[in-house]
Design a protein around this motif. Sequence first.
Motif, short mmCIF file in Angstrom:
data_model
loop_
_atom_site.label_atom_id
_atom_site.label_comp_id
_atom_site.label_asym_id
_atom_site.label_seq_id
_atom_site.Cartn_x
_atom_site.Cartn_y
_atom_site.Cartn_z
N GLU A 1 51.91 58.24 24.49
CA GLU A 1 51.90 57.17 25.49
C GLU A 1 50.73 56.35 25.30
N ILE A 2 50.75 55.44 25.92
CA ILE A 2 49.66 54.58 26.29
C ILE A 2 49.44 54.31 27.78
N GLU A 3 47.85 54.44 28.30
CA GLU A 3 47.83 54.18 29.70
C GLU A 3 47.16 52.97 29.86
N LEU A 4 47.64 52.12 30.72
CA LEU A 4 46.68 50.91 30.90
C LEU A 4 46.18 50.63 32.35
N THR A 5 44.99 50.12 32.45
CA THR A 5 44.40 49.95 33.69
C THR A 5 44.01 48.58 33.68
N PHE A 6 43.94 47.74 34.91
CA PHE A 6 43.46 46.53 34.67
C PHE A 6 42.10 46.51 36.07
N LEU A 7 40.94 46.17 35.57
CA LEU A 7 40.02 45.97 36.44
C LEU A 7 39.47 44.45 36.52
N ALA A 8 39.79 43.80 37.30
CA ALA A 8 39.44 42.61 37.70
C ALA A 8 38.35 41.91 38.68
N THR A 9 37.61 40.97 38.11
CA THR A 9 36.62 40.36 39.15
C THR A 9 36.86 38.80 39.38
N ALA A 10 36.51 38.01 40.00
CA ALA A 10 36.83 36.53 40.26
C ALA A 10 36.73 35.69 38.98
N SER A 11 36.21 36.21 37.75
CA SER A 11 36.04 35.36 36.56
C SER A 11 36.86 36.18 35.36
N ALA A 12 37.06 37.33 35.36
CA ALA A 12 37.68 37.92 34.25
C ALA A 12 38.32 39.23 34.69
N PHE B 1 38.88 46.02 26.77
CA PHE B 1 38.77 44.50 26.29
C PHE B 1 38.58 43.51 27.66
N THR B 2 38.03 42.57 27.48
CA THR B 2 37.89 41.66 28.75
C THR B 2 38.42 40.10 28.45
N VAL B 3 38.95 39.80 29.09
CA VAL B 3 39.66 38.38 29.04
C VAL B 3 39.50 37.35 30.20
N GLY B 4 38.78 36.32 29.96
CA GLY B 4 38.67 35.41 31.44
C GLY B 4 40.03 34.97 31.86
N HIS B 5 39.90 34.65 33.35
CA HIS B 5 41.33 34.24 33.80
C HIS B 5 41.50 32.78 33.25
N ASP B 6 40.73 32.00 32.82
CA ASP B 6 40.95 30.65 32.24
C ASP B 6 41.16 30.74 30.87
N ASP B 7 41.12 32.03 30.12
CA ASP B 7 41.33 31.94 28.70
C ASP B 7 42.60 32.50 28.36
#
Length: 348
Positions: A195-206, A230-236
């Motif tokens: 299985e793959i486990e996924l966690t999202f950790l966000a801030t105001a920018s990414a 990996f990190t992805v910007g909210h505007d990207d």
Amino acid sequence: MVFKRLLGAIGVGGPAVDTVLDGGAVSPGGSLSGEVRLRGGGAVAEIGHIVLELVARVESEHEDGESEGLLPFERFTVGGGFRLGEEEERSVPFRVTLPWETPVSELHGQPLGIVLGVRTELAVAGAKDKGDLDALAVRPSPVQEAILEALGQLGFAFRSADLERGRIGGTGQRLPFYQEIELTPPPRYAHAVNEIELTFLATASATEIVLEADKRAGLLTSGHDTLTHFTVGHDDIAGRDWNTEVDGWIRQLVEHRQSYGSGSYGSYGPYADPDPYAGAHTGHAEPHGGHRAGGPGMGTAIAAGAAGVAVGVVGGMVAAEVVDEIGDFFEGDDEEAWDGGGEGEDEG
């Protein structure tokens, strides 16, 4: 979304509070609005403060096993400092911003089994009383939804979701717990990972995406977990081939053998924001998904074989018993706070 509570702390005839949330799910970092409606009792009351408290039902591992409890993770003072007359009715509107790390509780309208709530605390003449819980619905942010949609189109199927007390080492995590979304792999990866486990950790920018693969044992190798992020910007978001990109993340995760703590990061590099809990990570040997040995806890068991994470993201229905369990939780008067059993563990 409504709940009513006659404040027992000040006895019969005290003020009543009725908190109404505006309808619809809210995304992490979004605005939660509504109003707190007060009705005076048989005497004038001094309202010290009105506080909204966000709570989550969280699992914790400790020496004695596992436990669950309500864990507050944000508080907002939305009013107070006034006198409420006998039988007087007053409405206090509010608009507050959810923490960026608030867990996702539904996907395309399908509940994931995550228990989130809003609780109202009213202080009257120095006495405090916490009202009943009201369910809080949180939908994915655009980045989260794009990634989940890609996983679904790549053939990954939703298995379960839960909240774990503790912190993931080497990340910018701010809340005292994190969400795990467990996915079963499509045939082309099933030979390599369970299985793959996924966690999202966000801030105001990414948004930081933490991925863990529970790897199958081979003929000459034992099974083990590998992590990367990996990190992805909210505007990207726009203009990217998310299916190809996310598939590349999964291939990298499956292929590399380095542990998360060794400094192996994805193509977007490590998350740069300072971690306010730096120095608190213990770096224990327990894998990110170590709770699996005990099986999913209350509100996390989702129907096996749910048909995919997206364009039907949770293509199958959440198990009926889970929906009933969540409904009973909020309809009842469950004031269970965290029982203090275990502080959770850091994920190194």
